[in-house]
Design an enzyme around this catalytic site. Structure first.
Site, PDB file in Angstrom:
ATOM      1  N   GLY A  14       0.777  -1.238   0.000  1.00  0.00           N
ATOM      2  CA  GLY A  14       0.000   0.000   0.000  1.00  0.00           C
ATOM      3  C   GLY A  14       0.804   1.281   0.000  1.00  0.00           C
ATOM      4  CG  ASN A  16       1.747   3.318  -5.823  1.00  0.00           C
ATOM      5  OD1 ASN A  16       2.134   4.378  -6.315  1.00  0.00           O
ATOM      6  ND2 ASN A  16       2.355   2.168  -6.022  1.00  0.00           N
ATOM      7  NE  ARG A  64     -11.015 -13.810 -12.804  1.00  0.00           N
ATOM      8  CZ  ARG A  64      -9.798 -13.946 -12.297  1.00  0.00           C
ATOM      9  NH1 ARG A  64      -9.266 -12.971 -11.601  1.00  0.00           N
ATOM     10  NH2 ARG A  64      -9.107 -15.032 -12.488  1.00  0.00           N
ATOM     11  NE  ARG A  90      -7.149 -13.502  -7.920  1.00  0.00           N
ATOM     12  CZ  ARG A  90      -7.799 -14.490  -7.309  1.00  0.00           C
ATOM     13  NH1 ARG A  90      -7.516 -14.794  -6.052  1.00  0.00           N
ATOM     14  NH2 ARG A  90      -8.716 -15.184  -7.930  1.00  0.00           N
ATOM     15  CG  HIS A 108       2.451  -2.177 -15.144  1.00  0.00           C
ATOM     16  ND1 HIS A 108       2.216  -3.411 -14.569  1.00  0.00           N
ATOM     17  CD2 HIS A 108       3.474  -2.355 -16.030  1.00  0.00           C
ATOM     18  CE1 HIS A 108       3.037  -4.304 -15.103  1.00  0.00           C
ATOM     19  NE2 HIS A 108       3.816  -3.693 -15.983  1.00  0.00           N
TER      20      HIS A 108
END
Ligand code: GRF
Length: 224
Positions: A14, A16, A64, A90, A108
């Site tokens: 965490g 970010n 999901r 995920r 990313h």
């Protein structure tokens, strides 16, 4: 003007999320974190949210679809206008991605479209890239694709390993994620196909060389 409510999805550390929390602590920041969701009950980021007084909860990843349905419901209930993936590890349900299209962003640690997927720093080293960096982008169905909002470039040094490169990239991530969320919240982003145009953006001038261009100055000893 009310601040844009953002929901942050995490799986781990965490850092970010912390950068966004710190940015939102400024009264002139146009967004606030309304909710933090984790698919991992032990994610360290949940503690960061708690310390900042932000509602946070873990949604165990039964399937999901089940995760997406519950996340969608609580994000809407919290009045979220932007969902930020911050180390959410995920794949998201395609229905969730479609429902939040153009209101769902990711960070990313590579210069996309180079090195999508897992271990992008390892990929950059293996490819011999002399620059890498990080990317904030709107999320589309395929992993690590979507219109790019912001990127930061860092050099790859000869002495780098995966950890030193990841640290250098991470420091840049903590700058461009709050910046990107600010630009979104200020309504300055327009998506045209794959391209994002930014109202009032300042692009850098000049060029970057690694190794440095002789005209710029002598090679720094640490500059590779
Ligand atoms: C970051 O490198 C991010 O770009 C990637 O996963 C990492 C998460 O780190 N998607 P943190 O949890 O934000 O510290």
């Amino acid at each position: 003007m009310p601040r844009l409510k953002i929901g942050v999805l995490i799986s781990g550390r965490g850092s970010n999320l912390q950068a966004l929390i710190d940015a939102a602590a400024a009264s002139d920041y146009p967004a606030e974190i309304a909710l933090v969701l984790s698919n991992q009950p032990n994610a360290a980021g949940l503690g960061r949210a708690a310390r900042a007084g932000i509602p946070a909860r873990a949604i165990p990843h039964s399937s999901r679809e089940a995760f997406a349905a519950e996340a969608d419901a609580v994000l809407r209930e919290a009045g979220v206008g932007l969902v930020a993936l911050a180390g959410y590890m995920r794949l998201l349900d395609s229905g969730f991605v479609a429902a939040w299209r153009d209101r769902l962003v990711n960070i990313h640690p590579s210069l996309l479209p180079a090195f999508p997927g897992l271990h992008p720093q390892r990929q950059a080293l293996a490819a011999g890239a002399r620059f890498s960096g990080c990317t904030v982008h709107f999320v589309r169905a395929a992993v690590d694709t979507g219109p790019i909002i912001a990127q930061a470039v860092v050099p790859v040094l000869d002495a780098d390993d995966e950890d030193t490169l990841a640290d250098r990239i991470l420091a840049a991530e903590h700058v461009i994620y709050p910046l990107s969320v600010r630009l979104f919240a200020e309504g300055r982003l327009a998506i045209n196909g794959n391209r994002v145009t930014i109202a009032g953006a300042c692009a850098p001038d000049g060029r970057l060389f690694n190794p440095r261009d002789a005209a710029v100055g002598p090679l720094a000893s640490s500059g590779g």
